[in-house]
Design an enzyme around this catalytic site. Structure first.
Site, PDB file in Angstrom:
ATOM      1  N   ARG A 104       0.897  -1.167   0.000  1.00 56.32           N
ATOM      2  CA  ARG A 104       0.000   0.000   0.000  1.00 56.32           C
ATOM      3  C   ARG A 104       0.923   1.201   0.000  1.00 56.32           C
ATOM      4  NH1 ARG A 104      -2.678   4.092   0.154  1.00 56.32           N
ATOM      5  NH2 ARG A 104      -4.827   4.269   0.848  1.00 56.32           N
ATOM      6  N   GLU A 137     -10.541   5.184  -6.110  1.00 55.60           N
ATOM      7  CA  GLU A 137     -10.846   3.772  -6.354  1.00 55.60           C
ATOM      8  C   GLU A 137     -11.083   3.582  -7.848  1.00 55.60           C
ATOM      9  OE1 GLU A 137     -10.617   1.508  -4.010  1.00 55.60           O
ATOM     10  OE2 GLU A 137     -10.325   2.951  -2.402  1.00 55.60           O
ATOM     11  N   ARG A 178      -1.121  -5.667   4.306  1.00 54.45           N
ATOM     12  CA  ARG A 178      -0.241  -5.101   3.275  1.00 54.45           C
ATOM     13  C   ARG A 178       0.863  -4.280   3.931  1.00 54.45           C
ATOM     14  NH1 ARG A 178      -4.802  -1.966  -0.143  1.00 54.45           N
ATOM     15  NH2 ARG A 178      -5.072  -1.184   1.972  1.00 54.45           N
TER      16      ARG A 178
END
Length: 182
Positions: A69, A77, A111
Site C-alpha cells: 500500500r 478507487e 499489506r
C-alpha cells in the site's frame, strides 16, 4: 532476515530488534541516536502487479510476493472518476521495474505500507503532483517531516493548477466515497 519475522505493528523495527536483545537504557540510547519509524525496513524487488492507484505487488529475490500500500497517498478507487487514470499512471511509473519500498508497518489487511521508490523517484509523490492521488492527511504524521511537507506542497500545487482530479469542480476523496458505499 525474512520480512515475515519483522513486526507488523507501528513500532519501528529497530526498537523491536534492539529491544529483544538489549537493556532499556541501551534501547533508549538507540532511539535518541536516530532510530525512527520512517524507513525502518527496506524491501527490494520487482513490481509485478498494480491493483489500483495506491496498491501494487512486489516480488523479491526469493520469489516471495508482497502486497504494498503506497504510503502517504490515497488514490481514487477504480470505479471512481480518475480511478483508472490513477492506476494507469502508477503502472506506467512502476510496473516491471525494480523498486525499493521503505516501510515500518502493515495495514489492517496485512499489506506493507511503504514509500515506493523506482529509479530514485517517489512514485506516490509523483501521483500527488500529477493530481491523481490525494496526500493522505489522516496518516501524514507517519511520514518524515520533509516528505509530509513536500506531499502537501505538491497537492496544493496540483489543486491550484487544476491538474488531474482537481480539474473536477468538487472531487470526492476516496475515503468519503468508500464511506458512502458502505
Amino acid at each position: 532476515m525474512k520480512l515475515s519475522a519483522l513486526p507488523s505493528d507501528r513500532m519501528p523495527s529497530c526498537v523491536t530488534k534492539a529491544g529483544s536483545l538489549l537493556s532499556p537504557v541501551v534501547l533508549l540510547l538507540g532511539l535518541a541516536m536516530g532510530c525512527s519509524a520512517a524507513g525502518a525496513d527496506v524491501l527490494d524487488g520487482r513490481v509485478v502487479g498494480v491493483t489500483d492507484g495506491d496498491t501494487l505487488t512486489v516480488i523479491d529475490a526469493a520469489k516471495t510476493e508482497y502486497k504494498i500500500r503506497v504510503a502517504g497517498i490515497d488514490a481514487p478507487e477504480k470505479a471512481m472518476p480518475w480511478g483508472q487514470k490513477s492506476k494507469q499512471a502508477l503502472s506506467d511509473r512502476v510496473y516491471g521495474r525494480d523498486a525499493r519500498v521503505d516501510w515500518s508497518k502493515r495495514d489492517r489487511y496485512g499489506r506493507i505500507v511503504g514509500k515506493v521508490i523506482v529509479d530514485g523517484k517517489d512514485a506516490g509523490l509523483a501521483l500527488v503532483g500529477e493530481g491523481l492521488a490525494w496526500h493522505y492527511k489522516k496518516y501524514e504524521n507517519e511520514q518524515p517531516l520533509a516528505d509530509r511537507l513536500e506531499y502537501a506542497r505538491l497537492e496544493n500545487e496540483a489543486r491550484s493548477m487544476r491538474r488531474g482530479l482537481w480539474s473536477d469542480p468538487a472531487p470526492v476523496p476516496p475515503w468519503e466515497w468508500r464511506k458512502q458505499k458502505q
